[in-house]
Design a protein around this motif. Structure first.
Motif, PDB file in Angstrom:
ATOM      1  N   VAL A   1     -11.702  -0.095  16.152  1.00  0.00           N
ATOM      2  CA  VAL A   1     -10.948  -1.039  15.302  1.00  0.00           C
ATOM      3  C   VAL A   1     -10.939  -0.608  13.818  1.00  0.00           C
ATOM      4  CG1 VAL A   1     -12.873  -2.449  14.956  1.00  0.00           C
ATOM      5  CG2 VAL A   1     -10.774  -3.381  15.141  1.00  0.00           C
TER       6      VAL A   1
ATOM      7  N   GLU B   1       4.316   1.016   8.104  1.00  0.00           N
ATOM      8  CA  GLU B   1       4.093   2.568   7.956  1.00  0.00           C
ATOM      9  C   GLU B   1       2.502   2.823   7.834  1.00  0.00           C
ATOM     10  OE1 GLU B   1       6.074   0.978   6.233  1.00  0.00           O
ATOM     11  OE2 GLU B   1       6.472   1.711   4.080  1.00  0.00           O
ATOM     12  N   ASP B   2       1.984   1.917   7.126  1.00  0.00           N
ATOM     13  CA  ASP B   2       0.487   2.204   6.540  1.00  0.00           C
ATOM     14  C   ASP B   2      -0.109   1.746   7.883  1.00  0.00           C
ATOM     15  OD1 ASP B   2       1.020   2.203   3.848  1.00  0.00           O
ATOM     16  OD2 ASP B   2       1.438   0.189   3.592  1.00  0.00           O
TER      17      ASP B   2
ATOM     18  N   GLN C   1     -10.228 -11.680  10.617  1.00  0.00           N
ATOM     19  CA  GLN C   1     -10.617 -11.568  11.944  1.00  0.00           C
ATOM     20  C   GLN C   1     -11.956 -10.909  11.999  1.00  0.00           C
ATOM     21  OE1 GLN C   1      -6.789  -9.787  13.271  1.00  0.00           O
ATOM     22  NE2 GLN C   1      -7.011 -11.220  14.928  1.00  0.00           N
TER      23      GLN C   1
ATOM     24  N   ASP D   1      -6.301   7.548  12.619  1.00  0.00           N
ATOM     25  CA  ASP D   1      -7.729   8.270  12.590  1.00  0.00           C
ATOM     26  C   ASP D   1      -8.581   7.528  14.117  1.00  0.00           C
ATOM     27  OD1 ASP D   1      -7.646   9.923  10.580  1.00  0.00           O
ATOM     28  OD2 ASP D   1      -8.435   8.347   9.116  1.00  0.00           O
TER      29      ASP D   1
ATOM     30  N   ILE E   1      -2.864 -15.795  10.066  1.00  0.00           N
ATOM     31  CA  ILE E   1      -4.184 -15.353  10.515  1.00  0.00           C
ATOM     32  C   ILE E   1      -4.620 -15.028   9.167  1.00  0.00           C
ATOM     33  CG2 ILE E   1      -5.493 -13.467  11.207  1.00  0.00           C
ATOM     34  CD1 ILE E   1      -3.496 -13.089  13.561  1.00  0.00           C
TER      35      ILE E   1
ATOM     36  N   HIS F   1      -2.833  -7.559   3.982  1.00  0.00           N
ATOM     37  CA  HIS F   1      -1.589  -7.709   3.701  1.00  0.00           C
ATOM     38  C   HIS F   1      -0.593  -6.662   3.110  1.00  0.00           C
ATOM     39  CE1 HIS F   1      -4.036  -8.933   0.030  1.00  0.00           C
ATOM     40  NE2 HIS F   1      -2.698  -8.198  -0.710  1.00  0.00           N
ATOM     41  N   ALA F   2      -1.303  -5.832   2.360  1.00  0.00           N
ATOM     42  CA  ALA F   2      -0.757  -4.584   1.592  1.00  0.00           C
ATOM     43  C   ALA F   2      -0.416  -3.531   2.629  1.00  0.00           C
ATOM     44  CB  ALA F   2      -1.629  -4.134   0.475  1.00  0.00           C
ATOM     45  N   HIS F   3      -0.836  -3.759   3.795  1.00  0.00           N
ATOM     46  CA  HIS F   3      -0.484  -2.703   4.740  1.00  0.00           C
ATOM     47  C   HIS F   3       0.838  -2.988   5.467  1.00  0.00           C
ATOM     48  CE1 HIS F   3      -4.934  -1.793   4.635  1.00  0.00           C
ATOM     49  NE2 HIS F   3      -4.542  -0.508   4.866  1.00  0.00           N
ATOM     50  N   TYR F   4       1.973  -2.357   5.123  1.00  0.00           N
ATOM     51  CA  TYR F   4       3.082  -2.284   5.587  1.00  0.00           C
ATOM     52  C   TYR F   4       3.125  -1.377   7.097  1.00  0.00           C
ATOM     53  CZ  TYR F   4       4.808  -4.024   1.026  1.00  0.00           C
ATOM     54  OH  TYR F   4       5.239  -4.743  -0.006  1.00  0.00           O
TER      55      TYR F   4
ATOM     56  N   MET G   1       0.792  -1.250   0.225  1.00  0.00           N
ATOM     57  CA  MET G   1      -0.010   0.043   0.082  1.00  0.00           C
ATOM     58  C   MET G   1       0.913   1.299   0.003  1.00  0.00           C
ATOM     59  SD  MET G   1      -3.262   0.661   2.316  1.00  0.00           S
ATOM     60  CE  MET G   1      -4.734   0.205   1.434  1.00  0.00           C
TER      61      MET G   1
ATOM     62  N   PHE H   1       0.366  -8.851  -6.010  1.00  0.00           N
ATOM     63  CA  PHE H   1       1.008  -8.291  -5.249  1.00  0.00           C
ATOM     64  C   PHE H   1       2.484  -8.620  -5.022  1.00  0.00           C
ATOM     65  CE2 PHE H   1       1.905  -7.890  -0.514  1.00  0.00           C
ATOM     66  CZ  PHE H   1       1.891  -6.453  -0.219  1.00  0.00           C
TER      67      PHE H   1
ATOM     68  N   ALA I   1      -0.148   4.774   9.893  1.00  0.00           N
ATOM     69  CA  ALA I   1      -0.882   5.900   9.249  1.00  0.00           C
ATOM     70  C   ALA I   1      -2.557   5.614   9.491  1.00  0.00           C
ATOM     71  CB  ALA I   1      -0.704   5.934   7.710  1.00  0.00           C
TER      72      ALA I   1
ATOM     73  N   TYR J   1       2.075  -5.980  12.595  1.00  0.00           N
ATOM     74  CA  TYR J   1       2.531  -6.363  11.410  1.00  0.00           C
ATOM     75  C   TYR J   1       3.246  -7.808  11.313  1.00  0.00           C
ATOM     76  CZ  TYR J   1       4.762  -6.470   6.850  1.00  0.00           C
ATOM     77  OH  TYR J   1       5.127  -6.745   5.552  1.00  0.00           O
ATOM     78  N   GLN J   2       4.111  -8.224  12.509  1.00  0.00           N
ATOM     79  CA  GLN J   2       4.920  -9.211  12.487  1.00  0.00           C
ATOM     80  C   GLN J   2       3.796 -10.251  12.573  1.00  0.00           C
ATOM     81  OE1 GLN J   2       7.954  -9.696  11.891  1.00  0.00           O
ATOM     82  NE2 GLN J   2       8.228  -7.562  11.569  1.00  0.00           N
TER      83      GLN J   2
ATOM     84  N   ARG K   1       2.781 -15.056   7.929  1.00  0.00           N
ATOM     85  CA  ARG K   1       1.300 -14.279   7.575  1.00  0.00           C
ATOM     86  C   ARG K   1       0.715 -14.660   6.357  1.00  0.00           C
ATOM     87  NH1 ARG K   1       2.891  -9.313   5.849  1.00  0.00           N
ATOM     88  NH2 ARG K   1       1.347  -7.912   7.134  1.00  0.00           N
ATOM     89  N   THR K   2      -0.387 -14.089   6.071  1.00  0.00           N
ATOM     90  CA  THR K   2      -1.087 -14.481   4.732  1.00  0.00           C
ATOM     91  C   THR K   2      -1.579 -13.332   3.948  1.00  0.00           C
ATOM     92  OG1 THR K   2      -3.350 -14.045   5.463  1.00  0.00           O
ATOM     93  CG2 THR K   2      -2.501 -16.271   6.055  1.00  0.00           C
TER      94      THR K   2
ATOM     95  N   GLY L   1       0.844 -10.272  11.728  1.00  0.00           N
ATOM     96  CA  GLY L   1      -0.242 -10.411  10.394  1.00  0.00           C
ATOM     97  C   GLY L   1      -1.549 -10.346  10.784  1.00  0.00           C
ATOM     98  N   VAL L   2      -1.869  -9.613  11.603  1.00  0.00           N
ATOM     99  CA  VAL L   2      -3.294  -9.295  12.074  1.00  0.00           C
ATOM    100  C   VAL L   2      -4.279  -8.541  11.012  1.00  0.00           C
ATOM    101  CG1 VAL L   2      -2.798  -9.348  14.479  1.00  0.00           C
ATOM    102  CG2 VAL L   2      -2.854  -7.013  13.205  1.00  0.00           C
ATOM    103  N   LYS L   3      -5.407  -8.703  11.125  1.00  0.00           N
ATOM    104  CA  LYS L   3      -6.206  -8.323   9.929  1.00  0.00           C
ATOM    105  C   LYS L   3      -7.175  -7.105  10.546  1.00  0.00           C
ATOM    106  CE  LYS L   3      -4.565 -11.353   6.895  1.00  0.00           C
ATOM    107  NZ  LYS L   3      -3.843 -11.056   5.720  1.00  0.00           N
ATOM    108  N   LEU L   4      -6.773  -6.943  11.864  1.00  0.00           N
ATOM    109  CA  LEU L   4      -7.560  -5.729  12.546  1.00  0.00           C
ATOM    110  C   LEU L   4      -6.620  -5.074  13.306  1.00  0.00           C
ATOM    111  CD1 LEU L   4     -10.800  -7.591  13.791  1.00  0.00           C
ATOM    112  CD2 LEU L   4     -10.947  -6.070  11.983  1.00  0.00           C
TER     113      LEU L   4
END
Lengths: 285, 285, 285, 285
Positions: free
Chosen positions: D239, D249-250, C237, D257, C234, D244-247, B1, C41, D253, D211-212, C281-282, D214-217
């Protein structure tokens, strides 16, 4: 939120007036009732008061005596009260057509006790969902629609409601418009699930309408029916985000979950005595 | 991203045809471009193809040469392409009236770099928000509306857009309806925030409409303007749950956050070249 | 999102390298394949490339020939490819203990076609859910746990997986920890639902842990199992807000819906070939 | 929810006992107070009672007399009461380091009246955010940290809190751990925003931890501070879904919010007297 097995629920509503809270809470105290949760709201625009109390009782609590005393005390307030005993299970009739997702969901929640209700009958204008009803051991009434005599079919529906003593009718994707007459008879005790975020996309094929408009959110609305189609008082709404890749059939599929959840939530609120009619709106305590 | 500082964005769209993906990806490969993210979608109902690619380039990459070659190659597909260089910041004009929450939010996001844009001017039909613009050092144009000559005011607005080279106009709670003429001139490059879940509650005072209907969800819609009021293609929508205790002023207050977030998200999508017009809908890749 | 009945899905992943996109898209074009959706990706931290393409084929398309050619072409990239034909239904084994909500939900979604899978067997360490399996006509294997010989029970489980040719095992609230040996055998093809927002509240009784901590959000995590308990990659979630009035049993009840939805979403992603393992990760395309 | 300008708020809490509701509501009635909203909750596990009432008064209402009478009446219940007059604005000190998003958000909400508070001072261990404070006309105290004498810096902080009569301290991304001594002094009146869904990812760099894993929330937690780092009673949580595309720094950012919204919501609850400490948990009425 969960209640001990000896918890009663008292609800009441009346015109706004000084003393509405006190008349209820004082009486509860005098009767030795232990209040575990109390929520009241006085709507300053509608000038109407709503209250819901959960309480536990003394060993010698007598329901009839309690109610008689309460109603005598609250009469000057023109207060309408309702008392629900511990372990009460409401009798419910479910109306369906061919789609089974909401019915399946409600049956599951009844079976597991998540919704404290007894489904006394399932009524449909189609025979399709009889096997599902059979597996759960619930009477299934197939009342086809005679286009020349719609009132006849509705009389049969109403007969089932009355015969089984149902206090609530749930239209779980019943795809027929009820007559003004039936709406009036079921006023305040029939909940419909509409598959859009009302008042957007009233009427037929809301997901197809939503696709045409290119919305990025779709949802469902559980509301009391009234004789102004899809305009009845809203109880709760649910929503899901969608994108350009959702074709109309994807919206239909995506919507099923949110329809189930929204309808089940509305029925749960009703059974827990949280829902109050407030003109064309609802108060949910 | 997030992108490395040498990342380009290529977007394109054209009628559906065999080979649309290949013509783009093969050319990128031949030019030594390293693709980091690729998303394409072929709308089978609209028969239209959309593609967005992020890529890094070789040291000898030349933008003009690249584009010339690309356009020659994609010409048979009637493909419209757009190439955005690394670090590009779009020029943006913001239109406001008196409410400052969306403007304040956009200014903050510009200042911190979260939205890669240069706000070249703020235009308003009221003088109220000038101090806010001043603090951020952005020219503020107060163009009052002359009820007898609305076109004159719009010409001044358009003049600012042209003079500052703005590619995007953001209506951040600008409370005037634009003329059909201005809508046409800004087609596909003016984003409005409407404070309802369109198409519900079009027009004025949507939160008050929402209160009357007793909805349990309110929201906001960011959409391209067109000359059919509040009917332009939707980019994104946001939602919040509300209850009976929310009076109209509470809905207004509650809505501010979701308006800010929804508008900022839409502007972000635009700046990242994620938004494509698809007749009266959008594709957001 | 929905696909025409002649749509194939191609997925692939490999180390990052110039040309990974092109080698796939060019071959698809040469074979006359019509791409309807393409998402790729390139993970710049993991240096790994992932791609998922949906496409329609010509009349003379031959799967074996296509795959042979593809693998020859992609061999230099060390690319692992997977091709899923139109109408493919994966064989799935479901493991349960006593709680039936996730099983009931998955059975419903299989029956209605929402999840394109064939549940070949249900395996449990308890006999309780056999009637539910029976009604859906699915073989139910009751393999009780012998505390002195856990491997024996797991061998019986694995036997069923192999005998029925299942490519996916779903742990739908199976309340036993799998051995490292079984985890390894099911690596990348066994999905568990854990009833917390991992990594918060790992291990037993997560809702009771959540109550003790007084959290205001509870959730569920669908993840691939690995031999580090509740630490597998994961997939997705889900979350719900709760408040002070939710006692532990309320959290348990509230969590059921979000567990069902989260697990069903993860299984759906898997069946649609959207999920890729990326170390711990996934990537979900 | 919104209140008329003559609305008072009464809150109280005490050990569970028969009569807790009645003693409050009866007194309000006797004093001629008109209750517009009442919410009480009796925690059956903690055996503690919490109540919050909004009410309007008669013309001859006298605060001191009212309170004296109330406290006499509720003394047998060991009830701690708090009365907040109409239009009350709490004095608040904000602590920051370098990140400005939460501060900017709180300043905006103060300026527009959305949060009824007076920010009496901003305290920081860095000079960076002084210009922002200046523009809003709020004193900014730069108290650098002397690694050899941390207590000295904290004494200066506490001095500002006391001198300005602040009842609430908001740690708006203040990146220092407070000493046990300061935590004790600010017990129940210092709110921190932590950028994770506590108890997941306690401590430093939670987004990198997320990030490590790999959470989705990802999310944010507003909580009272106590001397067990990131373990204080939670007030509210927010929440956002990520992929996956969120590094890392993403995630940082994206989190801004939700941090702003979550912290502002917690502060709003506090100012509206909705938050009660309940051992290591909170009750929010």
């Amino acid at each position: 939120m969960s209640r001990t097995p000896d918890t009663w629920i008292l609800t009441a509503h009346c015109p706004s007036l000084l003393g509405t809270v006190d008349v209820v809470t004082r009486y509860l105290f005098e009767q030795g009732c232990y209040v575990t949760e109390h929520h009241s709201f006085d709507d300053r625009l509608a000038s109407r008061f709503f209250i819901r109390v959960e309480f536990r009782t003394q060993a010698d609590f007598d329901e009839a005596t309690f109610l008689a005393g309460l109603n005598e005390r609250t009469a000057p307030f023109d207060m309408r009260t309702e008392l629900t005993p511990p372990g009460y299970r409401a009798k419910v009739v479910i109306m369906v057509s061919k789609a089974d997702h909401c019915l399946n969901d409600l049956l599951y929640r009844q079976r597991t006790g998540q919704l404290p209700m007894d489904i006394t009958a399932i009524v449909s204008n189609h025979p399709d969902l009889k096997p599902l009803a059979d597996w759960h051991g619930i009477p299934y009434h197939h009342f086809p629609l005679d286009p020349n005599d719609k009132p006849a079919q509705e009389r049969r529906v109403m007969q089932v409601v009355e015969d089984t003593g149902a206090e609530l009718v749930v239209l779980a994707r019943y795809m027929q418009v009820l007559s003004a007459d039936l709406c009036r008879k079921l006023d305040g005790r029939a909940i419909n699930i509409h598959h859009s975020l009302l008042p957007g996309f009233k009427g037929a094929k809301p997901y197809h309408q939503a696709y045409q408009k290119g919305v990025k959110l779709v949802g469902a609305t559980a509301h009391f029916i009234n004789n102004d189609l899809d305009e009845g008082p809203i109880i709760t709404q649910g929503v899901e985000s969608v994108d350009h890749a959702h074709y109309p059939e994807d919206l239909v599929a995506k919507g099923r979950d949110i329809e189930c959840l929204t309808l089940a939530r509305a029925v749960g609120y009703f059974l827990e005595r949280r829902v109050f009619l407030n003109a064309n709106r609802t108060v949910v305590l």
